[in-house]
Motif scaffolding. Structure first.
Motif, PDB file in Angstrom:
ATOM      1  N   TRP A  36     -59.759 -20.518  -4.363  1.00  0.00           N
ATOM      2  CA  TRP A  36     -58.937 -21.538  -5.011  1.00  0.00           C
ATOM      3  C   TRP A  36     -58.933 -21.336  -6.521  1.00  0.00           C
ATOM      4  O   TRP A  36     -57.899 -21.388  -7.165  1.00  0.00           O
ATOM      5  CB  TRP A  36     -59.483 -22.916  -4.646  1.00  0.00           C
ATOM      6  N   SER A  39     -56.874 -18.214  -7.347  1.00  0.00           N
ATOM      7  CA  SER A  39     -55.462 -18.476  -7.112  1.00  0.00           C
ATOM      8  C   SER A  39     -54.902 -19.446  -8.134  1.00  0.00           C
ATOM      9  O   SER A  39     -53.798 -19.280  -8.632  1.00  0.00           O
ATOM     10  CB  SER A  39     -55.265 -19.017  -5.701  1.00  0.00           C
ATOM     11  N   ARG A  40     -55.641 -20.463  -8.443  1.00  0.00           N
ATOM     12  CA  ARG A  40     -55.193 -21.484  -9.408  1.00  0.00           C
ATOM     13  C   ARG A  40     -54.963 -20.851 -10.771  1.00  0.00           C
ATOM     14  O   ARG A  40     -54.009 -21.162 -11.465  1.00  0.00           O
ATOM     15  CB  ARG A  40     -56.225 -22.588  -9.518  1.00  0.00           C
ATOM     16  N   LYS A  43     -51.713 -18.176  -9.938  1.00  0.00           N
ATOM     17  CA  LYS A  43     -50.496 -18.321  -9.157  1.00  0.00           C
ATOM     18  C   LYS A  43     -49.742 -19.625  -9.308  1.00  0.00           C
ATOM     19  O   LYS A  43     -48.529 -19.621  -9.345  1.00  0.00           O
ATOM     20  CB  LYS A  43     -50.803 -18.119  -7.678  1.00  0.00           C
ATOM     21  N   LEU A  44     -50.407 -20.757  -9.340  1.00  0.00           N
ATOM     22  CA  LEU A  44     -49.670 -22.007  -9.258  1.00  0.00           C
ATOM     23  C   LEU A  44     -49.484 -22.726 -10.588  1.00  0.00           C
ATOM     24  O   LEU A  44     -48.672 -23.617 -10.676  1.00  0.00           O
ATOM     25  CB  LEU A  44     -50.362 -22.968  -8.278  1.00  0.00           C
ATOM     26  N   ALA A  99     -44.252 -25.124  -5.887  1.00  0.00           N
ATOM     27  CA  ALA A  99     -45.369 -24.577  -5.100  1.00  0.00           C
ATOM     28  C   ALA A  99     -44.960 -24.410  -3.639  1.00  0.00           C
ATOM     29  O   ALA A  99     -45.327 -23.417  -2.999  1.00  0.00           O
ATOM     30  CB  ALA A  99     -46.592 -25.485  -5.223  1.00  0.00           C
ATOM     31  N   GLU A 102     -42.811 -21.353  -3.343  1.00  0.00           N
ATOM     32  CA  GLU A 102     -43.659 -20.166  -3.400  1.00  0.00           C
ATOM     33  C   GLU A 102     -44.364 -19.943  -2.058  1.00  0.00           C
ATOM     34  O   GLU A 102     -44.463 -18.821  -1.571  1.00  0.00           O
ATOM     35  CB  GLU A 102     -44.691 -20.341  -4.519  1.00  0.00           C
ATOM     36  N   LEU A 103     -44.841 -21.032  -1.449  1.00  0.00           N
ATOM     37  CA  LEU A 103     -45.517 -20.939  -0.154  1.00  0.00           C
ATOM     38  C   LEU A 103     -44.568 -20.408   0.922  1.00  0.00           C
ATOM     39  O   LEU A 103     -44.941 -19.566   1.728  1.00  0.00           O
ATOM     40  CB  LEU A 103     -46.069 -22.305   0.253  1.00  0.00           C
ATOM     41  N   GLU A 106     -44.211 -16.675   1.212  1.00  0.00           N
ATOM     42  CA  GLU A 106     -45.418 -15.894   1.507  1.00  0.00           C
ATOM     43  C   GLU A 106     -45.466 -15.493   2.980  1.00  0.00           C
ATOM     44  O   GLU A 106     -45.225 -16.306   3.859  1.00  0.00           O
ATOM     45  CB  GLU A 106     -46.657 -16.723   1.144  1.00  0.00           C
ATOM     46  N   GLU A 114     -54.644 -20.284   1.980  1.00  0.00           N
ATOM     47  CA  GLU A 114     -55.208 -20.664   0.680  1.00  0.00           C
ATOM     48  C   GLU A 114     -54.206 -21.444  -0.166  1.00  0.00           C
ATOM     49  O   GLU A 114     -54.556 -22.440  -0.792  1.00  0.00           O
ATOM     50  CB  GLU A 114     -55.714 -19.435  -0.070  1.00  0.00           C
ATOM     51  N   LYS A 115     -52.952 -20.985  -0.181  1.00  0.00           N
ATOM     52  CA  LYS A 115     -51.940 -21.703  -0.963  1.00  0.00           C
ATOM     53  C   LYS A 115     -51.694 -23.094  -0.388  1.00  0.00           C
ATOM     54  O   LYS A 115     -51.505 -24.059  -1.138  1.00  0.00           O
ATOM     55  CB  LYS A 115     -50.629 -20.913  -1.013  1.00  0.00           C
TER      56      LYS A 115
END
Length: 193
Positions: A36, A39-40, A43-44, A99, A102-103, A106, A114-115
């Motif tokens: 997390w 990724s944080r 990515k987000l 978000a 984006e998900l 994927e 994870e996202k």
């Protein structure tokens, strides 16, 4: 001296199979917390650079008044609308919508997992400071789907937030000084000499 971001897993504790809420310190959640954080950071959080620096044409700016869909399909439009939402303290709606987009793009199931957890923690959890406003039916559906998240776990919630932005924020955006100033800018001066 640095302290760990979260407590270490209890010795001898086996990972629980249904713990996706990250409320305990089992080894499975430790792995999730590390993923997390990575990724944080990457990515987000920020918008892609193209949305930050995109300069809309006068025609594009005018088209945003034709429909909310045209605004949301424009990278520059999303960027300007997000800045407007920030002034209304509702930027989390756009961040959640982005978000979810984006998900949906994927394909790797591990990354989807994870996202999806990040999105849940950031926007759906009642403990999140960026919690979006969802009705109980949609929230319950997400809670069930989080057992085995997919790229479409948040589709109903995304649609609900899209409708909320369309109904509530979009009309105020069109009458805002921000949008009117963009309309008045007109074409940029030519660089030809």
């Amino acid at each position: 001296m640095s302290s760990p971001a979260s407590p270490p897993a209890a010795p001898g504790r086996s990972p629980c199979c249904l713990c996706w809420c990250c409320c305990c310190s089992c080894s499975r959640n430790e792995e999730r917390r590390r993923a997390w954080q990575v990724s944080r950071e990457s990515k987000l959080q920020p918008l892609p650079s193209c949305e930050v620096c995109a300069t809309p044409s006068p025609e594009e700016v005018q088209s945003w008044a034709q429909s909310f869909d045209k605004l949301m399909h424009s990278a520059a439009g999303r960027s300007v609308f997000r800045a407007f939402l920030r002034t209304e303290y509702s930027e989390e709606n756009m961040l959640f919508w982005l978000a979810c987009e984006e998900l949906k793009a994927e394909a790797n199931q591990h990354v989807v997992d994870e996202k999806a957890r990040l999105i849940y923690e950031d926007y759906v959890s009642i403990l999140s400071p960026k919690e979006v406003s969802l009705d109980s039916r949609v929230r319950e559906g997400i809670n069930k789907e989080m057992q085995e998240p997919s790229a479409h776990t948040f589709d109903d919630a995304q649609l609900q937030i899209y409708a909320l932005m369309h109904r509530d924020s979009y009309p105020r955006f069109l009458s805002s000084p921000t949008y009117r100033a963009l309309l008045l800018q007109g074409p940029a001066p030519s660089s030809e000499a």
